[in-house]
Scaffold this active site. Structure first.
Site, PDB file in Angstrom:
ATOM      1  N   ASN A 152      -2.562  -4.122   0.922  1.00 44.70           N
ATOM      2  CA  ASN A 152      -3.769  -4.877   1.327  1.00 44.70           C
ATOM      3  C   ASN A 152      -4.956  -4.628   0.393  1.00 44.70           C
ATOM      4  O   ASN A 152      -5.235  -3.321  -0.066  1.00 44.70           O
ATOM      5  CB  ASN A 152      -3.845  -3.997   2.760  1.00 44.70           C
ATOM      6  CG  ASN A 152      -2.869  -4.140   3.638  1.00 44.70           C
ATOM      7  OD1 ASN A 152      -2.255  -4.891   3.914  1.00 44.70           O
ATOM      8  ND2 ASN A 152      -2.489  -2.593   4.140  1.00 44.70           N
ATOM      9  N   GLU A 202       1.235  -0.872  -6.411  1.00 41.35           N
ATOM     10  CA  GLU A 202       0.178  -1.617  -5.433  1.00 41.35           C
ATOM     11  C   GLU A 202      -1.065  -1.830  -5.909  1.00 41.35           C
ATOM     12  O   GLU A 202      -1.806  -2.811  -5.713  1.00 41.35           O
ATOM     13  CB  GLU A 202       0.125  -0.421  -4.210  1.00 41.35           C
ATOM     14  CG  GLU A 202       1.273   0.014  -3.698  1.00 41.35           C
ATOM     15  CD  GLU A 202       2.062  -1.192  -3.077  1.00 41.35           C
ATOM     16  OE1 GLU A 202       1.562  -2.215  -2.676  1.00 41.35           O
ATOM     17  OE2 GLU A 202       3.606  -0.946  -2.973  1.00 41.35           O
ATOM     18  N   HIS A 204      -0.927  -5.046  -8.024  1.00 37.87           N
ATOM     19  CA  HIS A 204      -1.141  -6.270  -6.973  1.00 37.87           C
ATOM     20  C   HIS A 204      -2.841  -6.606  -6.807  1.00 37.87           C
ATOM     21  O   HIS A 204      -3.048  -7.722  -6.203  1.00 37.87           O
ATOM     22  CB  HIS A 204      -0.606  -6.128  -5.655  1.00 37.87           C
ATOM     23  CG  HIS A 204       0.816  -6.146  -5.620  1.00 37.87           C
ATOM     24  ND1 HIS A 204       1.514  -7.384  -5.861  1.00 37.87           N
ATOM     25  CD2 HIS A 204       1.968  -5.476  -4.902  1.00 37.87           C
ATOM     26  CE1 HIS A 204       2.780  -7.404  -5.643  1.00 37.87           C
ATOM     27  NE2 HIS A 204       3.026  -6.471  -5.229  1.00 37.87           N
ATOM     28  N   GLU A 249       6.134  -9.991  -6.744  1.00 37.31           N
ATOM     29  CA  GLU A 249       6.863  -8.468  -6.535  1.00 37.31           C
ATOM     30  C   GLU A 249       7.652  -8.244  -7.787  1.00 37.31           C
ATOM     31  O   GLU A 249       7.400  -7.002  -8.150  1.00 37.31           O
ATOM     32  CB  GLU A 249       7.730  -8.566  -5.396  1.00 37.31           C
ATOM     33  CG  GLU A 249       7.064  -8.691  -3.917  1.00 37.31           C
ATOM     34  CD  GLU A 249       6.173  -7.422  -3.632  1.00 37.31           C
ATOM     35  OE1 GLU A 249       6.164  -6.408  -4.261  1.00 37.31           O
ATOM     36  OE2 GLU A 249       5.178  -7.686  -2.821  1.00 37.31           O
TER      37      GLU A 249
END
Ligand SMILES: *[C@@H]1O[C@H](CO)[C@@H](O)[C@H](O)[C@H]1NC(C)=O
Ligand SMILES: *[C@@H]1O[C@H](CO)[C@@H](O)[C@H](O)[C@H]1NC(C)=O
Ligand SMILES: *[C@@H]1O[C@H](CO)[C@@H](O)[C@H](O)[C@H]1NC(C)=O
Length: 973
Positions: free
Chosen positions: A358, A391, A394, A413
């Site tokens: 997130n 993470e 990303h 991914e």
């Protein structure tokens, strides 16, 4: 989502590790109980009860709910029509952290408005909505429509209803929306804050004897619609104003920062700043009583949140320490500053995946973020470093620039799964992390991608529509093959070219969406701008890796210099039903060595080419695929194999460590595929008595797992045990001496892994000295209440002690599991409890897995799989899931990793006609209920079982004889 699913563990536990050879096996994790798995529940929602509605505000949801058969109507399509485009949302959510009187339900209430742009005239509004109950507005309908700009008045809503199958709120209008006008749609709704790990859900834990409830989210891929009505597709980016209403004493978090918290009498209102333009699947809202620690790096505020006792115990310190450096690394790598003012990372007691990226508020499983030197192993620590890097990677790749649709998930991914090694290596430069991608990703996915039932990385956009289809993409192919081919690409382009293309790609598409070919175009441009010499263009090369499944085995015949390629299939007799646009030929980059000296790079494009430099004379040898930089296997003529094996025996360091691991892995897999004899593969393990490095040992152990699985119920087992015990004896003794009888850690990250592997393989192959040591260490804990076992060794020591012990040992461990204050420790025990030899204990434990107060839902699947890994538990677990399938399916449904791992894991050892028959019966018996995201896994299990049956038929006798011959020969031979 982060490295979710199983990851390949590094420390080997004793008794039942699953192996990778051959099958999906490697996805299943080994000794260090991994992350379990599984996606948020989307397709098979937990059964909703028809409990009376007494919510507040009153909710009307007894409107007609249409579940019509699919038609051409827009509401029967899973993709949104292109007529409307959101620009901005204002969402206020109020989760109730106490169950409602009467119904016992946990709920949240919400109000949301979305501003959208009308691109094409339409009298229909479709917006995603799943399991939300709407409150009627003034006109009696569930939403209110107003004009923002570009029109005088808004049409009137004439009907509101839910289309549950496609998860829409359907609003029909009395006339058309005006093209190019902006409208605002406002709704008020209630949803359940269920414990289903998807959408807006609740997580629970106990602190000082008190139950605490957290409201948290997992939106990816399609559950934002479970929190508020939204246009829930990744390309429909918008800005978000989020407000959370929560009780005094709790803290509210979201993607953006919150300058203000308005305190009321008992509830507070936290208003967050507007987010940048972003996709719905990256939203996060959390209300908790967590503590935090903080740091500032340049202008970015970094915070780690967790349960207060965990924060107070310093368990967030390691994550905080490495986050800043990793962020700086990626800023530099991407040549782009971190796109947000803050970076929050939070560890949740209940979380399905490993972690979720997130934007600005990354969520983790506790084991993926919290570290305690007293309890955590070096493998736990490595996992934290790599998953944080994954993470954080990303935050740019995926979040700032987002793939347009889920069919390109593999690029998102795969990219993060590749650069996580670079980011983590930057934080922990002494660990040699970059090499480990070979074991953890390439070998792992080779096992899957060598099956006829594999699939290409890239799927056509229209083939991926339903939430279940999207969930199914979160597999080893997307993560690990994606990572492997991107590593290959970066390697043959060289890093400066790769980085230039990557950086211009991020610049051009910031806050926007792409398809994967956009990246190829930018890389192609970089090749030209930097005048890099590449014999083929990027698109042509990469298409062969992305648009067809599988990978080649490259064979060099050094007597002629002829080099050939062929699609590598683990079972050469399997039938390929997937057509390839390139007829299973690849454009293969070949880095290679002759007699230990690197040679100029070669390319192989045709099925067969002559490379005169690879024609050898005398004692010369070649080694292809240097450092495993390419995504393929290599085979040689017999003479070159002999010379390579000789080199391994006489001077193994002449061959780079990655390639030593590779020779072992290739040989075992080539044997599985009947390309070379099995005894050739077994003979690559002979040199190991002189090998001290981690990777070759681990590669051998992984490959031998298949032998354990195939033979641990047969007469081959005895001689095999004897042989392996002899092979590992040196290593066991070495570390016994070097670490004071395994009471200290070896020096160096990878040596620590080797130390654990030595211990665990020695115990597993029946070395009494080792087994006694395990029991002694454990009994000392039971007697004194003080656990002096080194964290690295705990999994394997616990497992062996529980295997050797009875119910008293098991019950002691279970008590420790329930008392554990750190998740990594609980996980080690949870795994070790599956090691008992007592059927009744295993059966009792199986029952526990479906009781969420004993085993958290997130851990159910992996616990069942661990039990199946135990030769005693195999049939128990299989009977258990067959008997409970409809229940498991409804309660644990939907997630891709859970079902596919469950089916693959439990059937891993299957190798008899009887078992094959049972598997086919299982498929027939539950055809009605279905297998959801495990459908493909079931096919793969059947395929694998057939392969195993045949392999045993052909190999059992020769393998038995080989082990017998080896153990009867003198130990020093
Ligand atoms: C929504 O409505 C359904 C049907 O009336 C009801 O069963 C469910 O409990 C309601 N959900 C909430 C969160 O109120
Ligand atoms: C973070 O922790 C500090 C110190 O314990 C506390 O004062 C602060 O309120 C916390 N902030 C948030 C947002 O939780
Ligand atoms: C790559 O080369 C092929 C010919 O092999 C050509 O058709 C294609 O346009 C090229 N693509 C780029 C991006 O240069």
């Amino acid at each position: 989502m982060g490295k979710q699913g199983f990851y390949v563990s590094k420390a080997l536990a004793v008794v039942f590790i699953v192996l990778g050879l051959g099958a999906l096996a490697t996805i299943i994790a080994l000794s260090v109980p991994p992350v379990t798995s599984n996606r948020p529940v989307t397709t098979n929602p937990p059964v909703t009860s028809n409990r009376p509605v007494t919510t507040n505000p009153p909710v009307t949801s007894n409107r007609p709910v249409t579940t019509a058969a699919p038609s051409n109507e827009p509401w029967d399509q899973y993709r949104l029509p292109k007529s409307l485009e959101p620009t901005h949302y204002s969402v206020t959510l109020h989760p109730r952290l106490k169950a409602q009187e009467g119904t016992g339900l946990y709920i949240f209430t919400g109000e949301s408005s979305v501003d959208f742009h009308c691109k094409e005239e339409t009298d229909l509004i479709l917006i995603h909505s799943n399991k939300l109950n709407y409150t009627s507005k003034a006109g009696g309908e569930w939403a209110e429509l107003t004009v923002v700009s570009g029109a005088d008045t808004a049409p009137t809503i004439t009907e509101s209803r839910l289309q549950t199958e496609t998860q829409y709120l359907v609003l029909t209008l009395d006339r058309k929306l005006t093209k190019n006008a902006e409208y605002r749609l406002t709704t008020t709704f209630t949803g359940e804050l269920a414990d289903d790990l998807g959408g807006f859900y609740r997580s629970e834990y106990v602190e000082n004897g008190q139950k605490k409830v957290i409201a948290t989210t997992q939106m990816q891929p399609t559950d934002a619609r479970k929190a508020f009505p939204c246009f829930d597709e990744p390309a429909l980016k918008a800005t978000f104003d989020i407000t959370l209403i929560h009780d005094a004493g709790t803290v509210a978090l979201s993607n953006a920062s919150s300058p203000e918290t308005i305190e009321g009498n008992s509830v507070m209102r936290t208003v967050f700043e507007r987010t940048p333009k972003m996709s719905t699947y990256l939203l996060a809202f959390i209300v908790s009583e967590f503590g935090n620690i903080t740091d500032t790096v340049d202008d970015v505020t970094i915070k780690i949140y967790a349960r207060k006792p965990a924060i107070d115990a310093g368990q967030g310190d390691y994550a905080l320490k490495i986050t800043g450096p990793i962020l700086k690394f990626f800023e530099n790598y991407y040549n782009s500053s971190y796109p947000l003012p803050k970076s929050d990372q939070i560890a949740l007691p209940d979380f399905n995946a490993g972690a979720m990226e997130n934007w600005g508020l990354i969520t983790y499983r506790e084991t993926a973020l919290l570290y305690d030197p007293e309890f955590s192993s070096n493998s736990n620590k490595e996992r934290i470093a790599t998953i944080i890097a994954h993470e954080l990677a990303h935050m740019w790749f995926g979040n700032l620039v987002t793939l347009r649709w889920w069919n390109d998930l593999w690029l998102n991914e795969g990219f993060a799964s590749y650069v996580e090694y670079l980011g983590a290596d930057n934080a922990e430069p002494d660990w040699g992390l970059k090499d480990l991608i070979v074991l953890n990703d390439i070998h792992r996915v080779f096992a899957v991608d060598a099956l006829a039932s594999s699939h290409p990385l890239s799927s056509p956009e229209d083939a991926i529509q339903k939430p279940a289809q999207i969930s199914e993409l979160f597999d080893a192919i997307s993560y690990s093959k994606g990572a492997s081919v991107l590593r290959m690409l970066s390697d043959f382009l060289t890093e400066p070219v790769f980085l230039k293309g990557l950086q211009t790609y991020l610049q051009q598409f910031a806050f926007g969406n792409t398809v994967y070919t956009d990246l190829w175009n930018h890389l192609e441009q970089a090749v030209q701008d930097l005048e890099f010499n590449l014999p083929f263009n990027v698109t042509d090369i990469m298409n062969t890796w992305v648009l067809q499944m599988g990978f080649p085995v490259v064979t060099v015949d050094t007597t002629t210099g002829i080099v050939t390629q062929k699609h590598f299939l683990l079972n050469p007799d399997s039938e390929i039903t997937t057509e390839s646009p390139f007829e299973y030929k690849w454009i293969v980059p070949i880095k290679w060595q002759k007699n230990g000296a690197e040679q100029p790079m070669e390319w192989l494009r045709e099925e067969s080419e002559t490379k005169p430099e690879m024609k050898l004379g005398g004692s010369d040898w070649v080694l292809l695929n240097l450092n495993m930089s390419g995504y393929y296997r290599v085979n040689y003529d017999d003479g070159n194999w002999d010379r390579l094996l000789n080199t391994l025996s006489n001077n193994h360091e002449a061959i780079p460590v990655i390639n030593r691991a590779q020779l072992v892995d290739d040989a075992f897999n080539l044997a599985r595929a009947k390309i070379i004899p099995t005894v050739r593969a077994l003979s690559t393990t002979k040199y190991l008595t002189g090998e001290m490095a981690y990777m070759p040992w681990k590669s051998a152990i992984n490959n031998l797992e298949f032998f354990f699985l195939m033979f641990d119920r047969s007469e081959v087992f005895g001689p095999m045990q004897k042989y392996l015990q002899r092979q590992v004896q040196n290593l066991f003794t070495h570390y016994n001496n070097a670490t004071a009888g395994y009471t200290a850690d070896a020096v160096g990250h990878q040596n620590q892994y080797t130390q654990v592997n030595a211990f665990s393989l020695a115990c597993r192959t029946g070395l009494t000295e080792c087994q006694n040591l395990a029991s002694t260490l454990f009994k000392d804990w039971m007697a004194t209440g003080v656990n002096k076992i080194r964290p690295n060794l705990r999994t394997t020591v616990y497992c062996n002690a529980i295997a050797a012990g009875g119910v008293d040992v098991w019950d002691f461990a279970w008590g420790q599991f329930q008392k554990a204050t750190i998740a990594t420790e609980a996980e080690k025990i949870r795994y070790a409890l599956t090691c008992t030899k007592e059927s009744w204990l295993l059966n009792r434990y199986l029952e526990y897995t479906l009781n969420p107060t004993l085993i958290r839902k997130q851990d159910a699947t992996s616990t069942i799989i661990y039990i199946a890994e135990n030769v005693v538990g195999q049939n128990l677990a299989w009977d258990f899931i067959r008997a409970r399938w409809p229940y498991i399916f409804s309660q644990y449904g939907g997630g891709s990793f859970s079902f596919s791992n469950l089916i693959n894991g439990v059937t891993e050892r299957f190798s008899t006609e009887y078992e094959l028959h049972q598997l086919e019966q299982f498929k027939a018996d539950h055809a009605e209920v279905g297998f959801g995201s495990g459908t493909l896994a079931l096919e793969q299990s059947i395929e694998r079982t057939k392969g195993n049956i045949e392999w045993l038929k052909e190999n059992k006798q020769t393998v038995l004889e080989w082990f017998q011959k080896e153990v009867s020969a003198s130990p020093s031979s």
